[in-house]
Design a protein around this motif. Structure first.
Motif, PDB file in Angstrom:
ATOM      1  N   GLU A 173       0.828  -1.203   0.000  1.00  0.00           N
ATOM      2  CA  GLU A 173       0.000   0.000   0.000  1.00  0.00           C
ATOM      3  C   GLU A 173       0.863   1.254   0.000  1.00  0.00           C
ATOM      4  O   GLU A 173       0.514   2.265  -0.628  1.00  0.00           O
ATOM      5  CB  GLU A 173      -0.943  -0.002   1.206  1.00  0.00           C
ATOM      6  N   SER A 174       1.990   1.188   0.693  1.00  0.00           N
ATOM      7  CA  SER A 174       2.913   2.334   0.700  1.00  0.00           C
ATOM      8  C   SER A 174       3.482   2.580  -0.693  1.00  0.00           C
ATOM      9  O   SER A 174       3.591   3.726  -1.148  1.00  0.00           O
ATOM     10  CB  SER A 174       4.061   2.090   1.691  1.00  0.00           C
ATOM     11  N   ARG A 176       2.026   1.671  -3.486  1.00  0.00           N
ATOM     12  CA  ARG A 176       0.902   2.156  -4.297  1.00  0.00           C
ATOM     13  C   ARG A 176       0.691   3.652  -4.081  1.00  0.00           C
ATOM     14  O   ARG A 176       0.414   4.402  -5.028  1.00  0.00           O
ATOM     15  CB  ARG A 176      -0.379   1.386  -3.978  1.00  0.00           C
ATOM     16  N   ALA A 177       0.819   4.086  -2.845  1.00  0.00           N
ATOM     17  CA  ALA A 177       0.645   5.506  -2.531  1.00  0.00           C
ATOM     18  C   ALA A 177       1.737   6.342  -3.195  1.00  0.00           C
ATOM     19  O   ALA A 177       1.474   7.434  -3.726  1.00  0.00           O
ATOM     20  CB  ALA A 177       0.654   5.721  -1.023  1.00  0.00           C
ATOM     21  N   ALA A 181       1.186   9.158  -6.092  1.00  0.00           N
ATOM     22  CA  ALA A 181       1.673  10.533  -5.932  1.00  0.00           C
ATOM     23  C   ALA A 181       2.476  10.971  -7.160  1.00  0.00           C
ATOM     24  O   ALA A 181       2.336  12.101  -7.646  1.00  0.00           O
ATOM     25  CB  ALA A 181       2.531  10.634  -4.671  1.00  0.00           C
ATOM     26  N   SER A 186      -4.687   7.726  -8.353  1.00  0.00           N
ATOM     27  CA  SER A 186      -4.670   6.426  -7.674  1.00  0.00           C
ATOM     28  C   SER A 186      -5.559   5.431  -8.402  1.00  0.00           C
ATOM     29  O   SER A 186      -5.710   4.290  -7.952  1.00  0.00           O
ATOM     30  CB  SER A 186      -5.143   6.586  -6.228  1.00  0.00           C
TER      31      SER A 186
END
Length: 201
Positions: A173-174, A176-177, A181, A186
């Motif tokens: 998830e990190s 993906r974030a 960015a 997203s």
């Protein structure tokens, strides 16, 4: 929006008449008296629509079309001819011509063909622009982020990506974030488009 037109015809009267016609509808026309002159300058020209006479000394319009294609110049092309035949027409379309017009050329048919060519050229340029944007994005991702993005593009969930890369779901998830960015979105669909665009030839 492009409005460049390149006319190659050894008949000066035809060059002058067609140039005047096209300039009156706001097109930026450059004419060339021979394929050789055009070929010498082609590398420095802004992409545009080509109008090629089929019968010219030394290099015919069809030969010029084929030579340009071999060089990777695939601009929309209109073939004009006072002596066209079915086989010449087929050959022109096989090589990517967007229209084949007989002399004397109908003015509206020519303008319509050029408008079609410019629309096609803009679509191509948009695709190239999106591809360049995608490639630039991929280059700014870390190796791990690229791996995660590839799996997103394959439709894998966070859990499946975590299992495949031996990572925790939180770590995925990190990543993906971080990807979101850098990409400015997203959306899985948009991220997939970026990945596919970057892989295109």
């Amino acid at each position: 929006m492009t409005n460049h037109v390149y006319l190659v015809d050894d008949d000066e009267a035809v060059r002058n008449a067609l140039s005047l016609l096209l300039e009156t509808v706001g097109l930026n026309v450059r004419s060339f008296a021979s394929p050789e002159i055009f070929l010498n300058q082609a590398a420095d020209l802004t992409p545009g629509c080509l109008i090629l006479d089929i019968r010219m000394p030394a290099i015919s319009g069809l030969k010029l079309q084929e030579r340009l294609t071999d060089q990777g110049v695939t601009w929309p092309t209109v073939i004009i001819s006072g002596h066209g035949d079915i086989e010449a027409c087929r050959r022109a379309f096989r090589n990517g011509a967007i229209d084949f017009l007989s002399k004397p050329v109908d003015e509206q048919d020519l303008i319509d063909a050029i408008q079609k060519g410019h629309a096609e050229l803009e679509t191509r340029q948009q695709v190239l622009s999106e591809r360049a944007e995608a490639v630039a994005l991929i280059k700014h991702l870390t190796t791990r982020e690229q791996q995660v993005l590839e799996m997103i593009a394959k439709g894998l969930t966070t859990k499946h990506i975590a299992d495949a890369l031996t990572l925790s779901p939180r770590t995925v998830e990190s990543h993906r974030a971080a990807i979101a960015a850098k990409a400015g979105t997203s959306s899985a669909a948009e991220l997939t488009r970026y990945w596919l665009d970057a892989q295109a030839d």
